[in-house]
Scaffold this motif. Structure first.
Motif, PDB file in Angstrom:
ATOM      1  N   ALA A 152      57.924  17.996  41.142  1.00 13.25           N
ATOM      2  CA  ALA A 152      59.228  17.428  41.455  1.00 13.25           C
ATOM      3  C   ALA A 152      59.602  17.685  42.914  1.00 13.25           C
ATOM      4  O   ALA A 152      60.190  16.834  43.579  1.00 13.25           O
ATOM      5  CB  ALA A 152      60.292  18.022  40.532  1.00 13.25           C
ATOM      6  N   LEU A 153      59.242  18.863  43.396  1.00 11.71           N
ATOM      7  CA  LEU A 153      59.561  19.248  44.772  1.00 11.71           C
ATOM      8  C   LEU A 153      58.854  18.333  45.765  1.00 11.71           C
ATOM      9  O   LEU A 153      59.420  17.929  46.777  1.00 11.71           O
ATOM     10  CB  LEU A 153      59.117  20.696  44.973  1.00 11.71           C
ATOM     11  CG  LEU A 153      59.697  21.526  46.094  1.00 11.71           C
ATOM     12  CD1 LEU A 153      61.194  21.539  46.003  1.00 11.71           C
ATOM     13  CD2 LEU A 153      59.159  22.943  45.985  1.00 11.71           C
ATOM     14  N   GLU A 156      59.353  13.757  46.645  1.00 13.98           N
ATOM     15  CA  GLU A 156      60.068  13.028  47.695  1.00 13.98           C
ATOM     16  C   GLU A 156      59.400  13.174  49.051  1.00 13.98           C
ATOM     17  O   GLU A 156      59.826  12.574  50.023  1.00 13.98           O
ATOM     18  CB  GLU A 156      61.499  13.533  47.796  1.00 13.98           C
ATOM     19  CG  GLU A 156      62.349  13.189  46.589  1.00 13.98           C
ATOM     20  CD  GLU A 156      62.479  11.696  46.416  1.00 13.98           C
ATOM     21  OE1 GLU A 156      62.496  10.985  47.439  1.00 13.98           O
ATOM     22  OE2 GLU A 156      62.551  11.244  45.270  1.00 13.98           O
ATOM     23  N   ALA A 157      58.392  14.032  49.144  1.00 10.57           N
ATOM     24  CA  ALA A 157      57.784  14.298  50.442  1.00 10.57           C
ATOM     25  C   ALA A 157      56.860  13.149  50.820  1.00 10.57           C
ATOM     26  O   ALA A 157      56.251  12.524  49.962  1.00 10.57           O
ATOM     27  CB  ALA A 157      57.023  15.609  50.410  1.00 10.57           C
ATOM     28  N   VAL A 217      66.806  25.978  39.032  1.00  7.92           N
ATOM     29  CA  VAL A 217      66.946  25.196  40.266  1.00  7.92           C
ATOM     30  C   VAL A 217      66.611  23.724  40.093  1.00  7.92           C
ATOM     31  O   VAL A 217      66.858  22.932  40.987  1.00  7.92           O
ATOM     32  CB  VAL A 217      66.066  25.774  41.411  1.00  7.92           C
ATOM     33  CG1 VAL A 217      66.522  27.166  41.777  1.00  7.92           C
ATOM     34  CG2 VAL A 217      64.600  25.760  41.032  1.00  7.92           C
ATOM     35  N   TYR A 220      68.978  20.672  40.967  1.00 17.21           N
ATOM     36  CA  TYR A 220      69.268  20.308  42.358  1.00 17.21           C
ATOM     37  C   TYR A 220      68.249  19.335  42.927  1.00 17.21           C
ATOM     38  O   TYR A 220      68.497  18.707  43.943  1.00 17.21           O
ATOM     39  CB  TYR A 220      69.322  21.564  43.216  1.00 17.21           C
ATOM     40  CG  TYR A 220      70.429  22.490  42.799  1.00 17.21           C
ATOM     41  CD1 TYR A 220      71.731  22.233  43.179  1.00 17.21           C
ATOM     42  CD2 TYR A 220      70.176  23.599  42.016  1.00 17.21           C
ATOM     43  CE1 TYR A 220      72.758  23.057  42.791  1.00 17.21           C
ATOM     44  CE2 TYR A 220      71.199  24.445  41.621  1.00 17.21           C
ATOM     45  CZ  TYR A 220      72.485  24.166  42.012  1.00 17.21           C
ATOM     46  OH  TYR A 220      73.491  24.990  41.627  1.00 17.21           O
ATOM     47  N   LEU A 221      67.081  19.254  42.276  1.00 18.15           N
ATOM     48  CA  LEU A 221      66.068  18.335  42.790  1.00 18.15           C
ATOM     49  C   LEU A 221      66.384  16.899  42.417  1.00 18.15           C
ATOM     50  O   LEU A 221      65.989  15.969  43.103  1.00 18.15           O
ATOM     51  CB  LEU A 221      64.695  18.710  42.260  1.00 18.15           C
ATOM     52  CG  LEU A 221      64.126  20.033  42.758  1.00 18.15           C
ATOM     53  CD1 LEU A 221      62.777  20.283  42.140  1.00 18.15           C
ATOM     54  CD2 LEU A 221      64.011  20.008  44.261  1.00 18.15           C
ATOM     55  N   LEU A 222      67.057  16.710  41.301  1.00 20.61           N
ATOM     56  CA  LEU A 222      67.300  15.353  40.800  1.00 20.61           C
ATOM     57  C   LEU A 222      68.777  15.023  40.885  1.00 20.61           C
ATOM     58  O   LEU A 222      69.382  14.653  39.909  1.00 20.61           O
ATOM     59  CB  LEU A 222      66.848  15.240  39.344  1.00 20.61           C
ATOM     60  CG  LEU A 222      65.384  15.505  39.054  1.00 20.61           C
ATOM     61  CD1 LEU A 222      65.122  15.300  37.579  1.00 20.61           C
ATOM     62  CD2 LEU A 222      64.513  14.592  39.861  1.00 20.61           C
ATOM     63  N   GLU A 223      69.350  15.179  42.069  1.00 22.49           N
ATOM     64  CA  GLU A 223      70.792  15.055  42.094  1.00 22.49           C
ATOM     65  C   GLU A 223      71.252  13.625  42.308  1.00 22.49           C
ATOM     66  O   GLU A 223      72.285  13.234  41.810  1.00 22.49           O
ATOM     67  CB  GLU A 223      71.374  15.957  43.169  1.00 22.49           C
ATOM     68  CG  GLU A 223      72.689  16.521  42.734  1.00 22.49           C
ATOM     69  CD  GLU A 223      72.981  17.797  43.450  1.00 22.49           C
ATOM     70  OE1 GLU A 223      72.976  17.757  44.673  1.00 22.49           O
ATOM     71  OE2 GLU A 223      73.214  18.804  42.775  1.00 22.49           O
ATOM     72  N   ASP A 224      70.475  12.842  43.050  1.00 18.27           N
ATOM     73  CA  ASP A 224      70.995  11.503  43.346  1.00 18.27           C
ATOM     74  C   ASP A 224      70.098  10.435  42.756  1.00 18.27           C
ATOM     75  O   ASP A 224      69.022  10.703  42.303  1.00 18.27           O
ATOM     76  CB  ASP A 224      71.082  11.311  44.864  1.00 18.27           C
ATOM     77  CG  ASP A 224      70.023  12.090  45.575  1.00 18.27           C
ATOM     78  OD1 ASP A 224      68.872  11.628  45.621  1.00 18.27           O
ATOM     79  OD2 ASP A 224      70.356  13.184  46.067  1.00 18.27           O
TER      80      ASP A 224
END
Lengths: 224, 248
Positions: A152-153, A156-157, A217, A220-224
């Motif tokens: 998940a981290l 988006e990279a 945590v 916070y990774l999937l907030e938007d």
């Protein structure tokens, strides 16, 4: 949360059954790595610390493949937005992904460990039962817990394919130490003292800590 | 937007204290602490190597704690603090690995030894944190960047102690270690020199951290000034004229 996670897991497994992109690739990859090790260390049969190390490094490298693919279906169809619209806890996504990775790892090991015994292992698997499956399962929990978080981290990279192995392999080092140490006497013809309880206990602590951190945590990774 | 002071408060005082402590520490190391009977003068590197290692590990963990604060408060300033702490710890980490290698080469004859658990765990932690910046800067959205960086910092901060336990369990203790029993065997004079240099290095970390934050703050202000200047039509003063920022 559990029903939502279960639904997500079923979806992932259905996709996997139809596309066969993750687990078969991991299995094939592990067989290839065994061949590489055969030529790399120039031995027909290995045992003890070397055998345990080869087995676990192969499992770890195959796990990296699984981690890389874990969010592939969501990413390709931008399907994560759809999932996030659903009024369920985000932790469900994490639990489903970790469970999926855990199952892929189990499938991988069901094939790769016997293949390892046939291709490379000297002493045979008879002396490793029933401890080895137990070690594999406990370590798989940790591999899946950390792997799903890193997947998940890195989702988006931009340089995702590079970031995942560089991130996940150092995180796996404590697991590798414990699992390889626990496995080593099982693959030795005349084993010495056995530290199984110590290493399994450590692996359990690792699993627990990273599951808790990831659950804390992940939102916070999937907030938007 | 009221201009914040360009320099962090107390930066100058802090730098002076740091310089004095470090100089005192090094004076103690070279003129006061006795020469190690076994290792001779190379043992002096211990007074640089170990404080750097301790301070950078604390920096990594502190970066994780600041990241928790960032996720809780949604304040980007905490992300900046966490980022600078981790960034500096990586720089200190390079120095730790170099001084450690030099020491190992002189006293054990090898550049690298695998049966020294602290060194090995340090390398693993260092390798992990080396991915912090690539990960951070490969995410373009600033809000998401700070959240993802914080998640990384928290997970990695939890990883530091676990990793140390694992490596220590795995390595049979072969070498006598100077600090293994937290300096219990150190003679008093060495101990004093060690604690002063440790304090000095910690202060150095704090000074550099503050300095880096100040510089980030200054370039941020400069960017904002330039933007407000460019947006104003010629001949008019900017609507909200930024006050001249004070120095010192």
């Amino acid at each position: 949360m559990i029903p939502a996670a279960w639904a997500m897991l079923r979806k992932d497994l259905r996709i996997e059954l139809r596309t066969r992109e993750s687990a078969p690739a991991m299995i094939l990859f592990s067989l290839t790595v065994f061949v590489l090790f055969h030529f790399g260390v120039r031995r027909d049969e290995i045992d003890g610390a070397l055998a345990s190390g080869v087995l676990w490094v192969t499992v770890l490298l195959a796990a990296v493949l699984g981690v890389n693919r874990l969010f592939a279906s969501e990413r390709e169809g931008r399907a994560l937005d759809g999932i996030l619209l659903a009024p369920v806890d985000r932790t469900a996504v994490y639990l489903a992904k970790a469970a999926a990775l855990f199952l892929y790892l189990v499938v991988l090991e069901v094939v790769a460990v016997p293949a390892f015994a046939i291709l490379l292992l000297g002493p045979g698997l008879g002396g490793a039962l029933p401890e080895l499956p137990l070690i594999l399962l406990v370590a798989d929990v940790g591999l899946a817990a950390v792997g799903a978080l890193v997947a998940a981290l890195a989702a988006e990279a931009r340089a995702r394919d590079v970031v995942v192995p560089l991130l996940v392999l150092p995180l796996y080092v404590p697991l590798l130490i414990a699992a390889a140490r626990a496995t080593e006497p099982l693959l030795t013809p005349h084993p010495g003292p056995h530290g199984l309880a110590k290493w399994l206990g450590f692996t359990g602590v690792y699993d627990t800590v990273f599951l808790l951190v990831a659950v804390a945590v992940f939102d916070y990774l999937l907030e938007d | 937007m009221a201009a914040k002071p360009l320099f962090g408060r107390g930066l100058r005082l802090l730098s002076v204290i740091t310089a004095i402590t470090l100089l005192t520490g090094f004076a103690l190391v070279f003129f006061y602490a006795p020469l190690d009977a076994d290792q001779g003068v190379i043992q002096k590197i211990f007074y640089v190597h170990v404080p750097l290692a301790i301070v950078s590990l604390c920096g990594f963990v502190a970066g994780g704690l600041m990241a928790i604060q960032q996720l809780r408060t949604r304040d980007r300033a905490w992300d900046m603090r966490s980022y600078v702490a981790i960034h500096l710890s990586i720089v200190f980490g390079v120095a730790v690995l170099i001084t450690g290698s030099l020491w190992a080469k002189r006293s054990w004859g090898h550049w690298w030894v695998w049966d020294e658990p602290v060194l090995v765990s340090y390398l693993i932690v260092f390798l992990l944190y080396c991915c912090y910046q690539p990960l951070r800067f490969s995410i373009s959205d600033p809000d998401r960047q700070s959240r993802y960086a914080s998640v990384f910092a928290i997970a990695a901060g939890a990883f530091v102690p676990i990793n140390f336990v694992a490596v220590r369990l795995a390595v049979q203790h072969v070498h006598p270690r100077v600090l293994s029993e937290t300096g219990g065997h150190l003679p008093g004079k060495m101990m004093l020199a060690f604690y002063v240099t440790l304090l000095g290095v910690a202060l150095l970390f704090a000074t550099l951290w503050k300095l880096e934050l100040t510089s980030k703050n200054a370039s941020e202000q400069l960017r904002r000034l330039r933007r407000s200047f460019e947006e104003t039509p010629p001949g008019e003063l900017p609507a909200e004229a930024p006050e001249p920022v004070g120095v010192g």
